[in-house]
Structure formats: C-alpha cells, structure tokens
Design a protein around this motif. Sequence first.
Motif, short mmCIF file in Angstrom:
data_model
loop_
_atom_site.label_atom_id
_atom_site.label_comp_id
_atom_site.label_asym_id
_atom_site.label_seq_id
_atom_site.Cartn_x
_atom_site.Cartn_y
_atom_site.Cartn_z
N LYS A 21 -34.45 -57.03 2.61
CA LYS A 21 -34.61 -58.46 2.88
C LYS A 21 -33.24 -59.09 3.13
O LYS A 21 -33.05 -59.86 4.08
CB LYS A 21 -35.31 -59.12 1.70
CG LYS A 21 -35.54 -60.61 1.89
CD LYS A 21 -36.21 -61.20 0.67
CE LYS A 21 -36.29 -62.71 0.77
NZ LYS A 21 -36.71 -63.37 -0.43
N THR A 22 -32.27 -58.74 2.28
CA THR A 22 -30.91 -59.27 2.41
C THR A 22 -30.29 -58.84 3.75
O THR A 22 -29.70 -59.65 4.47
CB THR A 22 -30.02 -58.79 1.24
OG1 THR A 22 -30.61 -59.19 0.00
CG2 THR A 22 -28.62 -59.34 1.32
N LEU A 23 -30.47 -57.54 4.08
CA LEU A 23 -29.94 -57.03 5.35
C LEU A 23 -30.62 -57.71 6.54
O LEU A 23 -29.97 -58.02 7.54
CB LEU A 23 -30.10 -55.52 5.43
CG LEU A 23 -29.16 -54.70 4.53
CD1 LEU A 23 -29.52 -53.21 4.60
CD2 LEU A 23 -27.70 -54.90 4.93
N SER A 24 -31.93 -57.97 6.44
CA SER A 24 -32.65 -58.66 7.51
C SER A 24 -32.12 -60.08 7.69
O SER A 24 -31.94 -60.55 8.81
CB SER A 24 -34.15 -58.71 7.21
OG SER A 24 -34.72 -57.44 7.33
N GLU A 25 -31.86 -60.74 6.56
CA GLU A 25 -31.30 -62.10 6.62
C GLU A 25 -29.90 -62.07 7.24
O GLU A 25 -29.57 -62.92 8.08
CB GLU A 25 -31.26 -62.72 5.23
CG GLU A 25 -32.64 -63.08 4.68
CD GLU A 25 -32.61 -63.51 3.22
OE1 GLU A 25 -31.52 -63.46 2.58
OE2 GLU A 25 -33.68 -63.88 2.71
N LEU A 30 -26.35 -62.85 11.81
CA LEU A 30 -25.43 -62.27 12.80
C LEU A 30 -25.97 -62.45 14.22
O LEU A 30 -25.19 -62.71 15.16
CB LEU A 30 -25.19 -60.78 12.51
CG LEU A 30 -24.29 -60.49 11.30
CD1 LEU A 30 -24.27 -58.99 11.00
CD2 LEU A 30 -22.88 -61.00 11.52
N GLU A 31 -27.27 -62.31 14.40
CA GLU A 31 -27.86 -62.52 15.73
C GLU A 31 -27.67 -63.97 16.17
O GLU A 31 -27.37 -64.24 17.34
CB GLU A 31 -29.35 -62.13 15.71
CG GLU A 31 -29.55 -60.62 15.72
CD GLU A 31 -31.02 -60.22 15.56
OE1 GLU A 31 -31.85 -61.06 15.16
OE2 GLU A 31 -31.32 -59.05 15.84
N LYS A 32 -27.84 -64.93 15.21
CA LYS A 32 -27.61 -66.35 15.54
C LYS A 32 -26.15 -66.58 15.91
O LYS A 32 -25.84 -67.29 16.88
CB LYS A 32 -28.01 -67.25 14.37
CG LYS A 32 -29.50 -67.41 14.20
CD LYS A 32 -29.81 -68.33 13.03
CE LYS A 32 -31.32 -68.43 12.83
NZ LYS A 32 -31.67 -69.24 11.65
#
Length: 138
Positions: A21-25, A30-32
Amino acid sequence: EKEEEAVTLTNELGVLKEKNKTLSEEKSALEKDLQSFNEKLQHAQDHISTLEQSKTSTQSELQQQIASLSQQLNEKEVKFTDSEKKRVEKEEILGNRITQLEGEIRELEASKKEAESTLRQQIQESDNQLQGQLQKTG
C-alpha cells in the motif's frame, strides 16, 4: 506449530500488504510528480521554441535594417563624393578665373602706366609748343 506458522505468515502478509500500500502510494505520488515535471518540461520547450522563433525573426529584422542602413550609407557616400567633386570643380574654375582676372588687372595697370606716360609726354610736348609760340609772339 502450524497454527503459529499460520499466524506468522498472516502477520507477514499484513506487513507485506501495508508495504505494498505504501509503495503504491509512493508510486502514485511519483507518477504525479513525473506528470507535473513533464508538463513543466513541455511548457519550457514551448517557451524555448517561442524564443527561438523570436530570435530568428529579430535576426531577420536586424539583417534587413543593416542592409537598408548600408544602402543609405552607400547612397550618402555617393552623394557626398559627387558634391565633393562638384565643390572641387567649382574651386578649380574659381581659381582659374581669379588667375585670369589677376592677369587682366596686371595688363590694365601696365596699360594705365603706359597711357599716363604717353599723356605726360603729350602734355610736355603741348607745353613746349605753347612756350615756343609764346616766345615767338612775345
């Protein structure tokens, strides 16, 4: 023991899900950031393109102005050269005329002296003739 292992695996699974979950966030953040960076990069590239077009346009305008000024300068140099030639020609003509007039003045002065001398001589001769007649009649 299997129960303990199941609890341990369940706990590890929970930890891994939390990390996921943390990595997804973090991935989303990072994508933003990447999207924001790409937008800023595009804006900068657009600005650079605009500046390059402006530079090209300005260079073209300056080259036209330089060509125009060069032409004007050449025309003025030609006019100056022509007027300078005319001035020199006038000076030469005036110089020649002055020399001619000075020569004529010298000739007139010489003629005047010659005429004065002739006149004095004629006056003297007339005086002498009058004196001679006065002596004959006197």
